[in-house]
Motif scaffolding. Structure first.
Motif, PDB file in Angstrom:
ATOM      1  N   ALA A 299      55.208 -24.198 -19.422  1.00 55.79           N
ATOM      2  CA  ALA A 299      55.615 -23.913 -18.044  1.00 55.79           C
ATOM      3  C   ALA A 299      56.209 -22.515 -17.940  1.00 55.79           C
ATOM      4  N   MET A 300      56.836 -22.052 -19.013  1.00 52.20           N
ATOM      5  CA  MET A 300      57.424 -20.708 -19.016  1.00 52.20           C
ATOM      6  C   MET A 300      56.368 -19.621 -18.843  1.00 52.20           C
ATOM      7  N   ILE A 301      55.151 -19.899 -19.280  1.00 52.27           N
ATOM      8  CA  ILE A 301      54.073 -18.910 -19.114  1.00 52.27           C
ATOM      9  C   ILE A 301      53.878 -18.606 -17.633  1.00 52.27           C
ATOM     10  N   LEU A 302      53.831 -19.649 -16.817  1.00 56.29           N
ATOM     11  CA  LEU A 302      53.612 -19.473 -15.377  1.00 56.29           C
ATOM     12  C   LEU A 302      54.806 -18.807 -14.710  1.00 56.29           C
ATOM     13  N   VAL A 303      56.018 -19.249 -15.056  1.00 57.59           N
ATOM     14  CA  VAL A 303      57.216 -18.689 -14.417  1.00 57.59           C
ATOM     15  C   VAL A 303      57.381 -17.222 -14.803  1.00 57.59           C
ATOM     16  N   SER A 304      57.167 -16.894 -16.067  1.00 53.96           N
ATOM     17  CA  SER A 304      57.273 -15.492 -16.513  1.00 53.96           C
ATOM     18  C   SER A 304      56.254 -14.623 -15.792  1.00 53.96           C
ATOM     19  N   ALA A 305      55.021 -15.117 -15.689  1.00 50.01           N
ATOM     20  CA  ALA A 305      53.963 -14.353 -15.016  1.00 50.01           C
ATOM     21  C   ALA A 305      54.325 -14.122 -13.556  1.00 50.01           C
ATOM     22  N   PHE A 306      54.882 -15.136 -12.897  1.00 48.53           N
ATOM     23  CA  PHE A 306      55.241 -15.000 -11.481  1.00 48.53           C
ATOM     24  C   PHE A 306      56.323 -13.942 -11.282  1.00 48.53           C
ATOM     25  N   LEU A 307      57.386 -14.005 -12.094  1.00 46.73           N
ATOM     26  CA  LEU A 307      58.486 -13.059 -11.920  1.00 46.73           C
ATOM     27  C   LEU A 307      58.050 -11.627 -12.199  1.00 46.73           C
ATOM     28  N   VAL A 308      57.272 -11.429 -13.257  1.00 41.56           N
ATOM     29  CA  VAL A 308      56.795 -10.078 -13.571  1.00 41.56           C
ATOM     30  C   VAL A 308      55.805  -9.602 -12.505  1.00 41.56           C
ATOM     31  N   PHE A 309      54.995 -10.518 -12.003  1.00 40.22           N
ATOM     32  CA  PHE A 309      54.059 -10.193 -10.924  1.00 40.22           C
ATOM     33  C   PHE A 309      54.813  -9.583  -9.735  1.00 40.22           C
ATOM     34  N   MET A 310      55.921 -10.215  -9.350  1.00 41.34           N
ATOM     35  CA  MET A 310      56.700  -9.717  -8.219  1.00 41.34           C
ATOM     36  C   MET A 310      57.374  -8.390  -8.553  1.00 41.34           C
ATOM     37  N   GLN A 311      57.849  -8.251  -9.787  1.00 42.73           N
ATOM     38  CA  GLN A 311      58.512  -7.007 -10.182  1.00 42.73           C
ATOM     39  C   GLN A 311      57.537  -5.831 -10.170  1.00 42.73           C
ATOM     40  N   GLN A 312      56.329  -6.063 -10.674  1.00 46.45           N
ATOM     41  CA  GLN A 312      55.325  -4.995 -10.678  1.00 46.45           C
ATOM     42  C   GLN A 312      54.862  -4.672  -9.258  1.00 46.45           C
ATOM     43  N   GLY A 313      54.789  -5.705  -8.419  1.00 52.08           N
ATOM     44  CA  GLY A 313      54.393  -5.480  -7.030  1.00 52.08           C
ATOM     45  C   GLY A 313      55.376  -4.619  -6.266  1.00 52.08           C
ATOM     46  N   SER A 314      56.647  -4.646  -6.674  1.00 56.07           N
ATOM     47  CA  SER A 314      57.669  -3.864  -5.974  1.00 56.07           C
ATOM     48  C   SER A 314      57.401  -2.365  -6.082  1.00 56.07           C
ATOM     49  N   ILE A 315      56.786  -1.949  -7.183  1.00 56.40           N
ATOM     50  CA  ILE A 315      56.477  -0.520  -7.356  1.00 56.40           C
ATOM     51  C   ILE A 315      55.482  -0.063  -6.288  1.00 56.40           C
ATOM     52  N   GLN A 316      54.475  -0.904  -6.029  1.00 59.88           N
ATOM     53  CA  GLN A 316      53.473  -0.567  -5.022  1.00 59.88           C
ATOM     54  C   GLN A 316      54.081  -0.566  -3.622  1.00 59.88           C
ATOM     55  N   ILE A 317      54.972  -1.499  -3.357  1.00 64.00           N
ATOM     56  CA  ILE A 317      55.641  -1.544  -2.052  1.00 64.00           C
ATOM     57  C   ILE A 317      56.407  -0.252  -1.808  1.00 64.00           C
ATOM     58  N   ALA A 318      57.140   0.199  -2.837  1.00 62.43           N
ATOM     59  CA  ALA A 318      57.953   1.404  -2.695  1.00 62.43           C
ATOM     60  C   ALA A 318      57.097   2.625  -2.364  1.00 62.43           C
ATOM     61  N   SER A 319      55.949   2.738  -3.027  1.00 59.34           N
ATOM     62  CA  SER A 319      55.115   3.921  -2.814  1.00 59.34           C
ATOM     63  C   SER A 319      54.290   3.829  -1.532  1.00 59.34           C
ATOM     64  N   GLN A 320      53.834   2.631  -1.179  1.00 59.51           N
ATOM     65  CA  GLN A 320      52.924   2.488  -0.036  1.00 59.51           C
ATOM     66  C   GLN A 320      53.641   2.477   1.302  1.00 59.51           C
ATOM     67  N   PHE A 321      54.829   1.871   1.331  1.00 57.57           N
ATOM     68  CA  PHE A 321      55.529   1.728   2.609  1.00 57.57           C
ATOM     69  C   PHE A 321      56.841   2.501   2.669  1.00 57.57           C
ATOM     70  N   GLY A 322      57.142   3.245   1.625  1.00 57.56           N
ATOM     71  CA  GLY A 322      58.370   4.034   1.636  1.00 57.56           C
ATOM     72  C   GLY A 322      59.618   3.188   1.551  1.00 57.56           C
ATOM     73  N   LEU A 323      59.514   2.005   0.927  1.00 56.29           N
ATOM     74  CA  LEU A 323      60.662   1.120   0.755  1.00 56.29           C
ATOM     75  C   LEU A 323      61.167   1.215  -0.672  1.00 56.29           C
ATOM     76  N   ASN A 324      62.402   0.798  -0.882  1.00 55.91           N
ATOM     77  CA  ASN A 324      62.879   0.740  -2.268  1.00 55.91           C
ATOM     78  C   ASN A 324      62.503  -0.603  -2.881  1.00 55.91           C
ATOM     79  N   GLU A 325      62.743  -0.724  -4.180  1.00 57.33           N
ATOM     80  CA  GLU A 325      62.310  -1.912  -4.900  1.00 57.33           C
ATOM     81  C   GLU A 325      63.112  -3.152  -4.524  1.00 57.33           C
ATOM     82  N   ASN A 326      64.216  -2.979  -3.799  1.00 58.46           N
ATOM     83  CA  ASN A 326      65.017  -4.131  -3.389  1.00 58.46           C
ATOM     84  C   ASN A 326      64.253  -5.019  -2.407  1.00 58.46           C
TER      85      ASN A 326
END
Length: 360
Positions: A299-326
């Motif tokens: 089960a940790m495989i899925l939870v780890s993948a989900f959390l990292v997925f969101m963390q990596q997605g924050s980088i794209q949000i910051a660059s595409q929409f001018g938002l910070n990673e928060n």
């Protein structure tokens, strides 16, 4: 007059539990959409697309996400036996740092004398020993002096950071930069080699072996049984003839060793450098992974993948929409809130009962 009573469920069918979790995820996405519109005036669908693109939009991004998810998974696996024993190991950050520090030292000082084929086994063994020692110290004090393991392991994180800072003084490159830089960048000695044409292939193999091994160890071995008994009740364990002190020390050495391997994976298989931020908060994030997975390695495989997925997605949000990673942290927090809430309704039920006044 009616009142609400909370009672523990005897159990719930897997299909029903899965349905509750899916409903929780859907509700969280709706709430996230409302928050996004209220705070940013952006189209939430476009934000979700940006998160997806930032995490797995290209082959390189996908493999970076997989790499970071594997490292987080490795740390969470390391915490599992300690937490199952109810030893609150908050020191994974320090154990990862010590494993990474020893790996970096072997890469730096061994590059002139050994090849990659010799360096990698030395680094793995060195990181295991370093993490093991960092787990052994609080275990001994807990077993023999009943110290507070939460504070002890937490303070060791800061000791590890100072040791890494001290080492950087001797390893800084270029001189005066206060950073180590990329270790062995020219010859790549000590770097994990590519497997199946992928530079992170060895990371995948190592972490999956550790995950499978931990599952078998906890579920089918005598030592895994002893960990579970000690976690339920130390008095019961003693009555059953289990040496509680031995179990505490052995389990924390195992926990620290696996976290130390995670440090090796970061230094040799990912960043190829060392700093006080090498662990990157994974030791604390892994606590969430372990608890949400109920200490189930798969089960940790899925939870780890989900959390990292969101963390990596924050980088794209910051660059595409001018938002910070928060912004992505807010979305992740809402999703986690609903997921944790699901576990409450899976394990407990609410009952409405009427209170009847008895006549005199």
């Amino acid at each position: 007059m009616s009142s609400i009573h909370i009672s523990k469920r005897d159990g719930m069918p897997f299909a029903k539990a899965l349905m509750i979790r899916l409903i929780g995820v859907l509700l969280s996405l709706v709430v996230c959409a409302v928050v996004i519109v209220a705070l940013t005036k952006l189209n939430p669908v476009e934000v979700y697309k940006a998160i997806f693109s930032g995490a797995v939009g290209t082959s390189r991004r996908a493999w970076v996400t997989i790499r970071d998810a594997l490292i987080l998974l490795c740390v969470a696996i390391g915490l599992t036996p300690a937490f199952k024993m109810r030893f609150w190991n908050i020191g994974a950050e320090g154990q990862v740092l010590m494993g990474g520090c020893v790996s970096a030292a072997i890469m730096i000082y061994g590059a002139d004398h050994f090849g990659t084929a010799q360096l990698i086994p030395m680094m793995v063994v060195g990181s295991i020993v370093a993490g093991m020692i960092w787990g052994l110290i609080p275990a001994v004090f807990k077993a023999y002096f009943n110290t507070n393991e939460t504070l002890f392991t937490l303070m060791l994180n800061y000791v590890a950071m100072q040791l890494v800072t001290f080492a950087i003084v001797f390893w800084e490159n270029p001189s005066g930069s206060n950073t180590v830089g990329i270790i062995n960048a020219a010859g790549q000695k000590g770097w994990f080699p590519s497997i199946f044409g992928n530079m992170y292939g060895l990371n995948v193999i190592v972490v999956l072996i550790i995950t499978l091994g931990m599952y078998v160890y906890m579920k089918y071995s005598k030592q895994g049984y002893e960990i579970a008994v000690v976690g339920e009740s130390q008095n019961t364990a003693r009555y059953a003839g289990i040496n509680v002190k031995k179990v505490i020390i052995r389990t924390m050495m195992l926990s620290g060793a696996i976290c130390g391997i995670a440090g090796c994976l970061i230094v040799s298989g990912a960043s190829h450098t060392i700093s006080t931020s090498t662990a990157g908060g994974r030791g604390f994030t892994a606590i969430i992974v372990a608890w949400m997975s109920k200490f189930n390695p798969f089960a940790m495989i899925l939870v780890s993948a989900f959390l990292v997925f969101m963390q990596q997605g924050s980088i794209q949000i910051a660059s595409q929409f001018g938002l910070n990673e928060n912004a992505s942290d807010i979305i992740t927090g809402i999703l986690l809130f609903f997921l944790i809430g699901c576990e409450f309704f899976i394990n407990y039920k609410l009952e409405w009962k009427k209170n009847h006044k008895e006549g005199k």
